[in-house]
Design an enzyme around this catalytic site. Structure first.
Site, PDB file in Angstrom:
ATOM      1  N   ASP A   4       6.246  -3.147  40.886  1.00  0.00           N
ATOM      2  CA  ASP A   4       6.039  -2.391  39.647  1.00  0.00           C
ATOM      3  C   ASP A   4       7.295  -1.866  39.074  1.00  0.00           C
ATOM      4  O   ASP A   4       8.120  -1.141  39.768  1.00  0.00           O
ATOM      5  CB  ASP A   4       5.216  -1.203  40.132  1.00  0.00           C
ATOM      6  CG  ASP A   4       4.372  -0.495  39.148  1.00  0.00           C
ATOM      7  OD1 ASP A   4       5.258  -0.234  38.008  1.00  0.00           O
ATOM      8  OD2 ASP A   4       2.998  -0.176  39.122  1.00  0.00           O
ATOM      9  N   SER A  45       0.560   0.528  33.969  1.00  0.00           N
ATOM     10  CA  SER A  45       0.409  -0.116  35.237  1.00  0.00           C
ATOM     11  C   SER A  45      -1.054  -0.619  35.423  1.00  0.00           C
ATOM     12  O   SER A  45      -1.445  -1.645  35.996  1.00  0.00           O
ATOM     13  CB  SER A  45       0.831   0.447  36.530  1.00  0.00           C
ATOM     14  OG  SER A  45       2.262   0.470  36.555  1.00  0.00           O
ATOM     15  N   ASP A 218       9.102   1.349  40.321  1.00  0.00           N
ATOM     16  CA  ASP A 218       8.699   1.955  39.044  1.00  0.00           C
ATOM     17  C   ASP A 218       8.951   3.531  39.103  1.00  0.00           C
ATOM     18  O   ASP A 218       9.434   3.996  38.372  1.00  0.00           O
ATOM     19  CB  ASP A 218       7.194   1.914  38.783  1.00  0.00           C
ATOM     20  CG  ASP A 218       6.702   2.617  37.625  1.00  0.00           C
ATOM     21  OD1 ASP A 218       7.018   2.131  36.484  1.00  0.00           O
ATOM     22  OD2 ASP A 218       5.752   3.647  38.023  1.00  0.00           O
ATOM     23  N   ASP A 260       4.982  -5.854  36.591  1.00  0.00           N
ATOM     24  CA  ASP A 260       3.744  -5.353  35.566  1.00  0.00           C
ATOM     25  C   ASP A 260       4.522  -5.067  34.088  1.00  0.00           C
ATOM     26  O   ASP A 260       3.885  -5.259  33.065  1.00  0.00           O
ATOM     27  CB  ASP A 260       2.721  -4.322  36.068  1.00  0.00           C
ATOM     28  CG  ASP A 260       3.646  -3.180  36.625  1.00  0.00           C
ATOM     29  OD1 ASP A 260       4.837  -3.102  36.875  1.00  0.00           O
ATOM     30  OD2 ASP A 260       2.927  -2.248  37.108  1.00  0.00           O
ATOM     31  N   HIS A 261       5.794  -4.454  34.411  1.00  0.00           N
ATOM     32  CA  HIS A 261       6.475  -4.302  33.342  1.00  0.00           C
ATOM     33  C   HIS A 261       7.896  -3.754  33.716  1.00  0.00           C
ATOM     34  O   HIS A 261       8.109  -3.302  34.827  1.00  0.00           O
ATOM     35  CB  HIS A 261       5.678  -2.953  32.552  1.00  0.00           C
ATOM     36  CG  HIS A 261       5.572  -1.740  33.290  1.00  0.00           C
ATOM     37  ND1 HIS A 261       6.461  -1.045  33.714  1.00  0.00           N
ATOM     38  CD2 HIS A 261       4.322  -1.501  34.041  1.00  0.00           C
ATOM     39  CE1 HIS A 261       5.858  -0.084  34.751  1.00  0.00           C
ATOM     40  NE2 HIS A 261       4.521  -0.369  34.866  1.00  0.00           N
TER      41      HIS A 261
HETATM   42 MG    MG Z   1       1.821   0.436  40.618  1.00  0.00          MG
HETATM   43 ZN    ZN Z   2       5.473   3.955  35.726  1.00  0.00          ZN
END
Ligand code: MG
Ligand code: ZN
Length: 326
Positions: A4, A45, A218, A260-261
């Site tokens: 993530d 997410s 993340d 995811d990003h």
């Molecule tokens: Mg996540």
């Molecule tokens: Zn985030």
């Protein structure tokens, strides 16, 4: 396997910290993934994981449903319907957006109590993460831990119980809410849980689907904390090693590693590969729109090279495993 918030800068920081000695480098195929969601150029997410779990782009904050709220079958539900074993491992709560998109169908990623209800009848064989309170300290007074036991799950509350587990229905809750970061008490929970999930799921002759999330790369990005990012990428790479060790021996398992990003708009501004040192700056404290890296190993891996949409990953998996066919 989803890192993530793992853009190329986060990954390269980890590669450098490991002095260019990584497990992810064992993957022969690489590609890039476009991450935009149905309603925003920059995804969150929930929408990012829903693209991977269902093959449809949705609005930020939505889980397993389209922008108009229609539920879409997830890859875990398709795998269960075909008799495969399924699992989820995360370093967040198991109800957090990324794992939740693989079994929940609702338009509010923050509704942990309803998300928890969605896992009860999901059929998922093994899940390991945090989130005990979302099952046991609920505003409706229900005790979903009891509900899981009634459904033949063995409950595990610490990593020793995970390591000893032999049950093919395993619900691991290793913290009450979210998991701590690697250096603040989580330790090797992710690689250990990944190896255990593979061990338990791979007994099924029909095969298995497992999603493993390095959730907190993340969170390091949101915090603009380089050391946090690095320790989480290094930890994620250890889990990647467990998956690749199995896939290399097994010969019939596809491993896909992506994100995811990106988070933090991170740039590497200096470093030293021999010393494992990295310097970085963050543009800001949220996700960015930049495409993310993908690595693949195993049968069908070559299908994941080049530039692709996040939704394409789902459809390629469905085709390779013939999950759509009845
Ligand atoms: Mg996540
Ligand atoms: Zn985030």
């Amino acid at each position: 396997m989803i890192g993530d918030g793992m853009g190329t800068a986060q990954l390269y920081a980890g590669i450098t910290a490991l002095r260019d000695n990584t497990n992810i480098a064992r993957c022969p195929v690489a590609g890039f993934v476009k991450t935009f969601s149905a309603d925003e150029y920059i995804t969150d997410s929930a929408a990012g994981a829903t693209a991977y779990s269902t093959g449809y782009k949705t609005n930020n904050g939505y889980l397993g449903v389209t922008p108009d709220g229609a539920p879409k079958e997830t890859i875990i539900e398709m795998a269960e319907a075909k008799g495969l074993s399924t699992g989820l491992v995360a370093t967040a709560s198991i109800t957090h957006a990324t794992p939740a998109a693989f079994y929940a169908h609702l338009s509010d990623r923050d509704n942990y109590e309803d998300i928890a209800r969605n896992i009860l009848n999901s059929g998922i064989d093994v899940f390991i993460g945090g989130g005990w309170n979302h099952f046991t300290k609920r505003s409706d007074g229900k005790n979903f831990a009891d509900s899981l036991v009634k459904r033949n799950y063995v409950l595990a509350r610490n990593i020793d119980d995970i390591e000893k587990a032999t049950s093919h229905k395993l619900a691991g809750f290793l913290s009450d809410e979210q998991m701590p970061r690697y250096s603040q008490g989580r330790g090797d929970m992710l690689p250990v849980s990944t190896a255990k999930a593979i061990e338990l799921l791979s007994g099924n002759k029909k095969g298995f689907f497992l999603m493993v999330e390095g959730s907190q790369i993340d969170w390091g990005g949101h915090a603009n904390d380089l050391n946090y990012v690095i320790e989480e990428v290094v930890d994620f790479d250890k889990a990647i090693g467990k998956a690749l060790d199995f896939a290399m021996k097994d010969g019939e398992t596809l491993v896909i590693i992506t994100a995811d990003h990106e988070t933090g708009g991170m740039a590497i501004t200096g470093g030293d590969m021999k010393q494992g040192k990295v310097e970085a700056r963050f543009t800001y404290g949220d996700h960015s729109a930049v495409m993310v890296p993908l690595f693949a190993f195993g049968p069908g891996a070559e299908k994941f090279s080049g530039l692709q949409d996040n939704t394409d990953i789902f459809w390629k998996c469905v085709e390779l495993q013939k999950l759509g066919a009845k």
